[in-house]
Write a protein that holds these residues in place. Sequence first.
Motif, PDB file in Angstrom:
ATOM      1  N   GLU A  30       0.965  -1.119   0.012  1.00 44.00           N
ATOM      2  CA  GLU A  30      -0.031  -0.128   0.126  1.00 44.00           C
ATOM      3  C   GLU A  30       0.871   1.130  -0.169  1.00 44.00           C
ATOM      4  O   GLU A  30       0.673   2.184  -0.804  1.00 44.00           O
ATOM      5  CB  GLU A  30      -0.934  -0.003   1.108  1.00 44.00           C
ATOM      6  N   ASN A  34       0.986   4.160  -3.076  1.00 41.53           N
ATOM      7  CA  ASN A  34       0.918   5.577  -2.759  1.00 41.53           C
ATOM      8  C   ASN A  34       1.950   6.283  -3.346  1.00 41.53           C
ATOM      9  O   ASN A  34       1.826   7.480  -3.720  1.00 41.53           O
ATOM     10  CB  ASN A  34       0.711   5.775  -0.763  1.00 41.53           C
ATOM     11  N   LYS A  80      -7.857  10.778  -5.217  1.00 46.12           N
ATOM     12  CA  LYS A  80      -7.955  10.129  -6.333  1.00 46.12           C
ATOM     13  C   LYS A  80      -9.064   9.870  -7.120  1.00 46.12           C
ATOM     14  O   LYS A  80      -9.205   9.899  -8.309  1.00 46.12           O
ATOM     15  CB  LYS A  80      -7.021   8.572  -6.400  1.00 46.12           C
ATOM     16  N   GLY A  94      -4.439   3.412  -6.041  1.00 44.55           N
ATOM     17  CA  GLY A  94      -5.338   3.587  -4.887  1.00 44.55           C
ATOM     18  C   GLY A  94      -6.706   4.400  -5.138  1.00 44.55           C
ATOM     19  O   GLY A  94      -6.400   5.129  -6.460  1.00 44.55           O
ATOM     20  N   ALA A  99      -6.269   3.080   2.978  1.00 40.79           N
ATOM     21  CA  ALA A  99      -4.973   2.363   3.437  1.00 40.79           C
ATOM     22  C   ALA A  99      -4.280   2.951   4.665  1.00 40.79           C
ATOM     23  O   ALA A  99      -4.154   2.192   5.736  1.00 40.79           O
ATOM     24  CB  ALA A  99      -4.225   2.312   2.107  1.00 40.79           C
TER      25      ALA A  99
HETATM   26 MG   LIG Z   1      -3.478   4.114  -1.322  1.00 40.84          MG
END
Ligand SMILES: [Mg+2]
Length: 590
Positions: A30, A34, A80, A94, A99
Amino acid sequence: MGRITRLPDDLANQIAAGEVVERPASVVKELIENAIDAGATRIAITVEYGGKKLIRVEDDGTGMDPEDARLCLERHATSKISKADDLGAIVTLGFRGEALPSMASVSHFKLRTRARGSDSGTEIRVNAGIVESVVEAGGPEGTMVDVADVFYNLPARRKFLKSDGAEAAQVSRVVTQLALCYPEVGFTLTSSGKKILAVPPVTSVSDRLYQIYGDRQDLIAVEREFGGLRLHGFIAALAEQGPVRGPQHVFVNRRIVKDRTIAHAIIDSYSVATNKERSPEVHLFLEIPPDRVDVNVHPTKAEVRFREQSLVHEMVRRALGDALGKGPAPELTLRSSEIQPGRPLQPAIPGALAGGSFPSRWAPPSSNPPSSWASPVETPPASSGAAIDAPAPSSVPAVRPMIALGQFRDTFIIAMDDEGLCIIDQHVAHERVLFERIMEKLTSASLESQRLLIPAVLELPAAERAALLSKADALARFGFEVEEFGGDSIKVTSMPALLPPNECDAALRALADDLEGLDRGLRLEDALKQIAATTACHAAVKAHYPLTLEKMHHILEELRATAYSTVCPHGRPVMLRITRREIEKNFDRI
Ligand SMILES: [Mg+2]
Ligand SMILES: Nc1ncnc2c1ncn2[C@@H]1O[C@H](COP(=O)(O)OP(=O)(O)OP(=O)(O)O)[C@@H](O)[C@H]1O
């Protein structure tokens, strides 16, 4: 009085963490994702005690301003996506905004970030989901996240973690996979003070493969575009005699996935050419327009759903099938009495290379003209009239026309063409040819059978007898007629025409043995392939058997017409090649 209450945020986050954060490797995944989404060009990962004590990921991406730094720890806070439509075509790794709050709720968590171009940054500490402090802090542009003592507040989950070594291995696998998929990003992984991986940015997947796995001339390039989809990558060759298992990396739109459709297509394309069970090494990258694949179907995004599953299956199968068919015959190196200079040493830790540029060692991928295959879903141009899909032309044979020169020890055919000399194992080559012919005739139901004047009676152990009789229908399609004969015996009244009569007994014993060893839930198709391979093996010319030149020519010609002529159905090589170049080099002519 109602019984329903809203769960407090920290508890909701812990529950979400149960899905998103399974182990240190999932935290690493994760955080790297990112960093990639934030446009990082360098990502440094550090883990202590397999990540149980500490996971640190630093990047040189966009960073966050103080307001975003606070927001990013709230549930469903993401930069996002912003509207339902965005879910239909996700272009970032993502999108759920889950997360960071999830991992912060099950660890001692620290975020330090500084937006590009900003004078100062922000540092936030969170323990088990409770924000402890938010302060202004220095530090480079970009973001650093520490996740320490993961699951310290959930002892039941912590108990499920494996040994430090096993967790570190999982972390290393995830980092390797992401590094393969993002060659333009530099990665370093340090585990308990040891540098495990250090790959500077490069411009292509093949360069990244070289950084990680060293020189791998044994892999074949795959490249195919069709219907708006593109598949590229590298796969193990069929003739590869080494391990039959290797890493299987499948990426869809630069996301590591486990996909059944693709996995099945891979198995299919290898099993067309060989019976040898294998889980071949593949590094495959599928690019598909984001609106034709749903990535929002799995808690850790490890699976995707294709809108046109059969198109993807067909494309992967054909791309691999063609690439495998073009795989080269293994080349023999002539040795002169001179001492050969040693090969350069491989780095002790693959991928642990310091700096520098890495020119590609890969041959350019074989280019298949887009017209070289037609998918069943391809619509013919309107002018073509009838709406019938064009049949797929068979792949280009891997073998050039060769002239047989003679036989060595009544076992190997020596042949030549313009490009070199070949040594062909007569049994294996003939077996390959017959296997293809049997499979072809099986499809068109035109396999001839011969009736035995005197039925053969075979004594067999109970399990093998049962295995043969339970597959009597499948055997009948090959021309074998078998029935019970009482006691330990079975009676054979007919057999395939291409089998020499004196081979009937041995072939059936081998088949009984094969079929008995096969999984009971085996697909009919696989059982048929097994029967075909065994029949071909018994019908083929043997080693230590003299052949006329005509017969040799015949085998070579048949072999040339075979799509997969570099290995036998059991995976043994058909031929070895000594190239013209090798010969000229050894005679000092070049
Ligand atoms: Mg993420
Ligand atoms: N390394 C980073 N650099 C810059 N911004 C980041 C970084 N990590 C997270 N962010 C910001 O924090 C937000 C929340 O991150 P988080 O990982 O929780 O959710 P996400 O990436 O949007 O979705 P998902 O839960 O699917 O990963 C991101 O949308 C992004 O704006």
